[in-house]
Design a protein around this motif. Structure first.
Motif, short mmCIF file in Angstrom:
data_model
loop_
_atom_site.label_atom_id
_atom_site.label_comp_id
_atom_site.label_asym_id
_atom_site.label_seq_id
_atom_site.Cartn_x
_atom_site.Cartn_y
_atom_site.Cartn_z
N LEU A 64 5.03 1.89 -0.93
CA LEU A 64 5.02 0.98 0.33
C LEU A 64 4.47 1.80 1.68
O LEU A 64 3.82 1.30 2.46
CB LEU A 64 6.08 0.30 0.72
CG LEU A 64 6.82 -0.91 -0.28
CD1 LEU A 64 8.11 -1.23 0.33
CD2 LEU A 64 5.78 -2.06 -0.16
N ASN A 119 1.07 1.46 3.12
CA ASN A 119 0.64 0.08 3.35
C ASN A 119 0.66 -0.24 4.75
O ASN A 119 1.70 -0.81 5.27
CB ASN A 119 1.32 -0.73 2.41
CG ASN A 119 0.56 -2.14 2.33
OD1 ASN A 119 -0.11 -2.79 3.21
ND2 ASN A 119 0.62 -2.54 1.14
N VAL A 146 1.76 -4.11 5.53
CA VAL A 146 3.17 -4.12 5.45
C VAL A 146 3.85 -3.81 6.56
O VAL A 146 4.64 -4.54 7.48
CB VAL A 146 3.70 -3.64 4.34
CG1 VAL A 146 5.21 -3.59 4.31
CG2 VAL A 146 3.37 -4.05 3.04
#
Length: 269
Positions: free
Chosen positions: A107, A110, A113
């Protein structure tokens, strides 16, 4: 942009955001996309400069830590409760962080996000400030064990980039009935074992990069460390004053504005 300017800028970003409920990791990820530099090359740098911000807490609260250390030697109950609460709150992040390390890493690149988490977290702050129970429970040693356990698990939400470790712990404490200043200071203290553990894990993982000199050089890391340290010293003192007088609402609106702007930029670039 020159490498030295990038080093200083990232040090400032780390020092400003590490202890505010706005996500230092999220800001560094967004800075990576905005500046367009090679994130892999700067990975170790971003980890080590966090220790500069942690050192600022040690310096600012050295009297507290010294009093606790002396109290432990003298077997004073308050000091042992202080230590117990830090250890108990740290354990969930240590266990879950190790178990989900690979998923968390996936993650970290990203930016979308991060932007969404900033916005959602901003609205969460507004909700907690509006509906959280008020309490006169103050002092880290006075926190009930069940409250400490709850804060420890809520800290794990920060494994999603953009959530903010300090935001998760502070808001968690507020939602569980802890007064603002104690919530903020407990978050500061909890950052020490949490970030030391995370940094040690990253340094071990990237030991080959350090040995080969492929990343940012030692001098550059030292400059970033020093910048993060000095900036964090200034920001933490200011932050405690703002929180005590005005609460966390200003940071909520900042998160919503910054996250929305980042999301628009990411979707239109």
């Amino acid at each position: 942009m020159s490498e030295l300017l990038t080093i200083i800028l990232l040090g400032i970003v780390e020092g400003v955001t590490e202890f505010l409920p706005v996500s230092s990791t999220g800001h560094l990820i967004l800075a990576t996309r905005l500046l367009g530099y090679d994130a892999g090359r700067w990975e170790v740098f971003n980890v080590v400069i966090q220790l500069g911000a942690i050192l600022a807490i040690v310096v600012l609260y050295w009297r507290t830590f010294w009093a606790v250390a002396m109290g432990l030697v003298k077997r004073e109950p308050k000091s042992w409760l202080f230590l117990r609460n830090l250890v108990v709150a740290f354990i969930p992040a240590a266990v879950i962080g190790l178990a989900l390390h690979k998923y968390i890493e996936a993650l970290l690149g990203n930016a979308e996000v991060v932007a969404i988490a900033l916005v959602v977290g901003g609205f969460a702050i507004l909700a907690v400030e509006r509906f959280a129970p008020r309490s006169d429970v103050s002092g880290v040693a006075d926190l009930p064990l069940r409250t400490v356990v709850g804060i420890g698990f809520l800290q794990c939400l920060a494994m999603v980039p953009g959530v903010s470790r300090s935001g998760a712990t502070i808001l968690g404490a507020l939602a569980l009935g802890v007064e603002r200043r104690t919530a903020a200071e407990f978050s500061f203290f909890l950052a020490i074992p949490t970030m030391l553990g995370a940094s040690a894990l990253e340094l071990i993982k990237n030991r080959d990069t350090l040995a080969s000199g492929q990343g940012v050089g030692v001098l550059g890391i030292a400059v970033g460390f020093a910048v993060a340290f000095v900036v964090a010293l200034l920001v933490v003192k200011w932050f405690v004053g703002i929180v005590t007088k005005h609460g966390f609402v200003p940071f909520a609106w900042y998160r919503i504005a910054a996250g929305s702007a980042a999301l628009v930029w990411l979707l239109t670039k």
